[in-house]
Design a protein around this motif. Structure first.
Motif: not given
Length: 282
Positions: A185-194, A253-265, A276-281
C-alpha cells in the motif's frame, strides 16, 4: 475439468516451489550455464537488452532471471501526468472495479477485499481501476512504480501457488485472490495506490527494494508490516520489487483520481509505457 487443471489442485505447490528456489541458486558452473541456456533458447530471451549480455557471467540462475536492463533500454512516458506500466509483460486485464469486483477472465472474478486480504484497505478502490500485468519467463522481472508513492503498509497473504499462465487464469476461480502474495500500500499525491505481487507455481520468491526477501518464507497466517514514518518514498518509474521467477503484478487505483487507458487483453507491453492519466492531485 481438464487433466492439467486438475493437476494444479493436486501438486504440492510449496514443495515444488521450494525445490525451484534451491535449484535457482546452484552455483555449479555446468548446471547453471545449462539451465540459463535452456531458458534463453526455450523462451527466446533477448540478452542484448541486459546490462550484462553474457549468460555465463551470472553466478546462478536466479541472478540471470532477475538481471538488470542496460541503461536507457526502457524510458518513462515523457508526459509527467501519465501513469506508467510497472513491468514488461502482457496485459491480462485493465478496467474498472465494479461493485468491488475485479474481472479475472470470462466467467471469473474476485473481490478487491479478497485480493488485498483486508476489507478496510480495499474500501478506497470501490468502483476504482485495476491493471493486471503478466510477466512471462522471457521478460524482465523487476517491477517498478507507476507513480511516485510513499510506502504505508505491506501484507504478506498466505495462499496457494497455482500457475498464472493464461490458461490457468481462465480455468481456476479467484486465482489471484487465492495465491500467496505481497500486498503493498502506498500513499500518493492523488490518494492511495496499491501494488500486489502475486506468487505462482515455481515462483521462488518476491523481493522488495525496502526489505529484501519477502517470500519465502511462506506464510501460514497474514504478516502485516507498518512502514509509516519510515520515509520510504519511491519515484515514478523507480524499481519497487522483483520476482525470482515470472508471475503477475496487479495495480489498484481510486475511482476519480485516475483514468486508465483501454488496453486489449494479451497486449504486449513494456516498462514505462503509458498506462493511464492522473486526473487530479490532492
Amino acid at each position: 475439468m481438464s487433466p492439467k487443471v486438475a493437476l494444479q489442485y493436486l501438486l504440492p505447490h510449496r514443495l515444488l516451489t521450494s525445490l525451484a528456489y534451491r535449484m535457482a541458486r546452484i552455483r555449479t558452473r555446468w548446471f547453471k550455464d545449462w539451465l540459463i541456456g535452456l531458458v534463453i533458447r526455450q523462451f527466446r530471451v533477448d540478452m542484448a537488452e541486459a546490462a550484462d549480455p553474457e549468460p555465463r557471467n551470472y553466478p546462478h540462475f536466479n541472478a540471470f532471471f532477475t538481471r538488470e536492463l542496460a541503461p536507457g533500454m526502457r524510458t518513462a512516458d515523457p508526459d509527467p501526468a501519465t501513469l506508467v506500466m510497472p513491468a514488461d509483460g502482457k496485459v491480462s486485464q485493465v478496467g474498472r472495479i465494479e461493485a468491488g469486483r475485479i474481472f479475472q477472465a470470462k466467467g471469473q472474478a474476485f473481490t478487491a477485499a479478497e485480493l488485498l486480504g483486508d476489507e478496510a484497505m480495499a474500501a478506497p478502490y470501490a468502483d476504482g481501476w485495476f491493471a493486471n500485468i503478466y510477466l512471462s519467463p522471457r521478460d524482465y522481472h523487476r517491477v517498478h512504480m507507476p507513480w511516485t508513492g510513499t510506502l504505508v503498509e505491506t501484507l504478506h497473504v498466505p495462499g496457494r501457488l497455482f500457475t498464472v499462465a493464461p490458461w490457468g487464469v481462465q480455468a481456476i476461480p479467484r486465482l489471484f485472490a487465492r495465491n500467496e502474495r505481497l500486498v503493498c500500500h502506498f500513499d500518493t499525491d492523488f490518494g492511495p495506490m496499491c501494488s500486489v505481487m502475486v506468487g505462482a507455481l515455481l515462483v521462488s520468491g518476491v523481493e522488495s527494494v525496502w526489505n529484501g526477501e519477502e517470500i519465502p518464507p511462506y506464510a501460514h497466517k497474514p504478516v502485516r508490516r507498518d512502514w509509516r514514518g519510515r520515509n520510504i518514498t519511491l519515484a515514478r518509474f523507480a524499481e519497487m520489487a522483483r520476482f525470482n521467477y515470472g508471475s503477475t503484478v496487479i495495480l489498484l487505483f481510486p475511482r476519480d483520481a485516475v483514468t486508465l487507458d483501454t488496453i486489449a487483453t494479451e497486449t504486449v507491453t513494456r516498462l514505462g509505457r503509458r498506462l493511464g492519466q492522473v486526473n487530479a492531485l490532492r
